[in-house]
Design a protein around this motif. Structure first.
Motif, PDB file in Angstrom:
ATOM      1  N   GLU A   1       0.798  -1.067  -0.033  1.00  0.00           N
ATOM      2  CA  GLU A   1       0.041   0.052   0.165  1.00  0.00           C
ATOM      3  C   GLU A   1       0.838   1.344  -0.042  1.00  0.00           C
ATOM      4  O   GLU A   1       0.179   2.505   0.011  1.00  0.00           O
ATOM      5  CB  GLU A   1      -1.017   0.097   1.159  1.00  0.00           C
ATOM      6  CG  GLU A   1      -1.980  -0.999   1.072  1.00  0.00           C
ATOM      7  CD  GLU A   1      -1.280  -2.523   1.940  1.00  0.00           C
ATOM      8  OE1 GLU A   1      -2.166  -3.263   1.919  1.00  0.00           O
ATOM      9  OE2 GLU A   1      -0.258  -2.378   2.479  1.00  0.00           O
ATOM     10  N   GLU A  61       1.767   2.904  10.685  1.00  0.00           N
ATOM     11  CA  GLU A  61       2.651   2.119   9.905  1.00  0.00           C
ATOM     12  C   GLU A  61       3.475   1.260  11.093  1.00  0.00           C
ATOM     13  O   GLU A  61       4.497   1.171  10.683  1.00  0.00           O
ATOM     14  CB  GLU A  61       3.537   2.907   8.801  1.00  0.00           C
ATOM     15  CG  GLU A  61       4.048   1.693   7.873  1.00  0.00           C
ATOM     16  CD  GLU A  61       4.698   2.596   6.702  1.00  0.00           C
ATOM     17  OE1 GLU A  61       5.390   1.815   5.891  1.00  0.00           O
ATOM     18  OE2 GLU A  61       4.795   3.870   6.563  1.00  0.00           O
ATOM     19  N   ARG A 111       3.319  -1.370   4.861  1.00  0.00           N
ATOM     20  CA  ARG A 111       2.087  -1.550   5.125  1.00  0.00           C
ATOM     21  C   ARG A 111       1.348  -0.397   5.798  1.00  0.00           C
ATOM     22  O   ARG A 111       0.659  -0.512   6.789  1.00  0.00           O
ATOM     23  CB  ARG A 111       1.576  -2.921   5.652  1.00  0.00           C
ATOM     24  CG  ARG A 111       2.307  -3.994   5.294  1.00  0.00           C
ATOM     25  CD  ARG A 111       2.451  -4.373   3.732  1.00  0.00           C
ATOM     26  NE  ARG A 111       0.859  -4.568   3.312  1.00  0.00           N
ATOM     27  CZ  ARG A 111       0.306  -5.682   3.534  1.00  0.00           C
ATOM     28  NH1 ARG A 111       0.682  -6.805   4.040  1.00  0.00           N
ATOM     29  NH2 ARG A 111      -1.074  -5.919   3.211  1.00  0.00           N
ATOM     30  N   SER A 132      -1.308   2.682   6.536  1.00  0.00           N
ATOM     31  CA  SER A 132      -3.079   3.146   6.469  1.00  0.00           C
ATOM     32  C   SER A 132      -2.908   4.455   6.890  1.00  0.00           C
ATOM     33  O   SER A 132      -2.144   4.995   7.793  1.00  0.00           O
ATOM     34  CB  SER A 132      -3.696   2.370   7.761  1.00  0.00           C
ATOM     35  OG  SER A 132      -3.816   1.011   7.426  1.00  0.00           O
ATOM     36  N   HIS A 156     -10.444   0.170   2.107  1.00  0.00           N
ATOM     37  CA  HIS A 156      -9.176  -0.422   2.127  1.00  0.00           C
ATOM     38  C   HIS A 156      -8.561  -0.065   0.794  1.00  0.00           C
ATOM     39  O   HIS A 156      -8.946  -0.252  -0.232  1.00  0.00           O
ATOM     40  CB  HIS A 156      -9.163  -1.909   2.103  1.00  0.00           C
ATOM     41  CG  HIS A 156      -9.948  -2.607   1.260  1.00  0.00           C
ATOM     42  ND1 HIS A 156      -9.375  -3.415   0.064  1.00  0.00           N
ATOM     43  CD2 HIS A 156     -11.250  -3.172   1.183  1.00  0.00           C
ATOM     44  CE1 HIS A 156     -10.239  -3.903  -0.784  1.00  0.00           C
ATOM     45  NE2 HIS A 156     -11.504  -3.919   0.124  1.00  0.00           N
ATOM     46  N   VAL A 191      -7.264   2.122   4.814  1.00  0.00           N
ATOM     47  CA  VAL A 191      -6.492   0.925   5.444  1.00  0.00           C
ATOM     48  C   VAL A 191      -5.837  -0.025   4.532  1.00  0.00           C
ATOM     49  O   VAL A 191      -6.238  -0.360   3.566  1.00  0.00           O
ATOM     50  CB  VAL A 191      -7.414   0.381   6.427  1.00  0.00           C
ATOM     51  CG1 VAL A 191      -7.994   1.259   7.212  1.00  0.00           C
ATOM     52  CG2 VAL A 191      -8.606  -0.423   5.749  1.00  0.00           C
ATOM     53  N   ALA A 192      -4.902  -0.605   5.267  1.00  0.00           N
ATOM     54  CA  ALA A 192      -4.066  -1.695   4.546  1.00  0.00           C
ATOM     55  C   ALA A 192      -4.657  -2.873   4.867  1.00  0.00           C
ATOM     56  O   ALA A 192      -5.470  -3.139   5.830  1.00  0.00           O
ATOM     57  CB  ALA A 192      -2.684  -1.655   4.994  1.00  0.00           C
ATOM     58  N   ASP A 193      -4.297  -4.089   4.079  1.00  0.00           N
ATOM     59  CA  ASP A 193      -4.549  -5.304   4.437  1.00  0.00           C
ATOM     60  C   ASP A 193      -6.026  -5.901   4.612  1.00  0.00           C
ATOM     61  O   ASP A 193      -6.075  -7.045   5.374  1.00  0.00           O
ATOM     62  CB  ASP A 193      -3.598  -5.696   5.692  1.00  0.00           C
ATOM     63  CG  ASP A 193      -3.488  -7.343   6.133  1.00  0.00           C
ATOM     64  OD1 ASP A 193      -3.065  -7.664   5.110  1.00  0.00           O
ATOM     65  OD2 ASP A 193      -3.474  -7.438   7.219  1.00  0.00           O
ATOM     66  N   GLY A 236      -4.941  -3.372   9.141  1.00  0.00           N
ATOM     67  CA  GLY A 236      -4.974  -1.856   8.898  1.00  0.00           C
ATOM     68  C   GLY A 236      -5.977  -1.256   9.478  1.00  0.00           C
ATOM     69  O   GLY A 236      -6.043  -0.201  10.523  1.00  0.00           O
TER      70      GLY A 236
END
Length: 387
Positions: free
Chosen positions: A37, A59, A64, A66, A85, A144-146, A153
């Motif tokens: 990301e 982070e 990764r 957010s 996301h 958000v991440a993941d 995230g």
């Protein structure tokens, strides 16, 4: 930016969505070596910073990130978090160039167009439009991440931020999702006894004994399907996802392992679903003294359900009716989303997003008409709720 000029708004949200599609944000937990990301987080941070949002980069896991972007209110109003996301699934297997946004027949194509960069674009443009005007409550964007793997995230965001309500802008076909199923994963290992294939007097066949458990599992599956279910989600379910056992043809297998997924509805918990499996296993063990097993509960995700009288639900329903000229449809989803994490933190929420298709598929698209409608509905919802 204002939504007074609908043509200008559509140009803005389509341009933003096109830029987002063009960034490879495939999840490295799903695709080893994928970029994750970082690039898309940099892009949305810059876009929102130029529009006056306070930017927070989270982070905990390097690479990764957010992004939480906040437009502060004048105080005294309700805060609203819009969650979406940044990550996508793999680019491999996509028909054509997955990073080239293509507009055709009223749709926009590309990896993430449907799931869920359309939702990101709509919520960013909507939030920026409202942020230009006076608003009492904070507008919070959680990018958000993941989400496609473990939702790390959203979990990271919720350790530091909260709100009076939230909207997750996953695709929902312009319908409002107020409930979804949960899940529990289990691993069951049936023990046998290794021996030469010619020594039936010494060997215990773990795979054959696993068959008895699978019969019990099928019986439970049928009971769930015909039992009392949730009015919107139906009944829970269970299936065997993976099986492994044995070493070679000429030996008795010492063990056999089954990985299971149990999909749950409100009222069902990891504890109640584990008890179902233990009952099956215990009954077999009582009949068969050579039946030995180990049951391990693994990852789980809670069910989600919100009530119609929640202010965020009413605000979204009212906005949808004004924009669409009809009452919005309410729906429940069979899959799990980050709504469950928000709900667990006491944040009333719902899921609302575009029409389209092809999530995780070789071709993915979002309807441009629905993108326009979602952007306008989110704008009115934010104005109403945060006023």
């Amino acid at each position: 930016m204002t939504l007074a000029n609908d043509d200008s708004t559509m140009e803005s949200v389509v341009a933003l969505l096109s830029d987002l599609i063009a960034i490879d944000s495939s999840n490295p937990d799903l695709v080893p070596g994928a970029p994750g990301e970082t690039e898309i987080a940099d892009y949305v941070s810059h876009w929102l910073d130029r529009r006056g949002f306070d930017i927070h980069r989270l982070e905990t896991r390097p690479g990764r990130p957010s992004i939480v972007a906040t437009a502060r209110g004048t105080a005294g109003g309700r805060s609203l978090m819009l969650n979406g996301h940044l990550d996508t699934v793999t680019l491999k297997g996509y028909e054509g160039d997955p990073l080239l946004p293509v507009i055709k027949d009223g749709n926009i194509y590309g990896r993430g167009a449907f799931d869920m960069k359309s939702g990101l674009a709509a919520m960013m443009v909507s939030a920026a439009a409202v942020a230009e005007d006076s608003h009492r409550g904070d507008i919070i964007l959680a990018l958000v991440a993941d989400e496609e793997y473990a939702s790390a995230g959203t979990e990271e965001v919720l350790r530091q931020f909260s709100a009076d309500a939230a909207i997750v802008s996953e695709p929902s076909y312009l319908e409002i999702t107020i409930a979804h199923k949960g899940f529990v994963w289990f691993e069951v290992t049936i023990e046998g006894k290794a021996a030469h294939g010619s020594r039936a007097d010494l060997g215990i066949d773990a795979i054959a004994k696993t068959g008895r458990f699978l019969v019990g599992l099928e019986r439970l599956s049928k009971q769930l399907a015909t039992g009392h279910g949730h009015p919107m989600l139906g009944s829970g379910s269970i299936h065997a996802s993976l099986i492994s056992g044995g070493e070679e043809l000429s030996s008795y297998p010492a063990r056999c392992t089954i990985s299971l997924e149990r999909r749950t509805v409100p009222g069902e918990t990891p504890e109640t679903t584990e008890a179902e499996l233990r009952t099956i296993l215990a009954e077999i063990a009582e009949e068969d003294p050579d039946f030995r097993y180990e049951l391990r509960r693994m990852q789980s995700g809670s069910t989600f359900e919100t009530q119609l009288d929640q202010p965020i639900v009413q605000a979204t329903l009212n906005a949808a009716e004004r924009i669409l000229g009809r009452s919005a449809t309410l729906r429940g989803e069979p899959f799990w989303t980050d709504c469950a994490l928000l709900d667990e933190r006491g944040i009333p929420c719902l899921l609302f997003g575009v029409d389209g298709g092809g999530a995780h598929a070789p071709t993915e698209w979002a309807s441009l008409d629905s993108l326009r409608d979602v952007t306008r509905i989110l704008t009115e919802t934010i104005r109403d709720f945060c006023a």
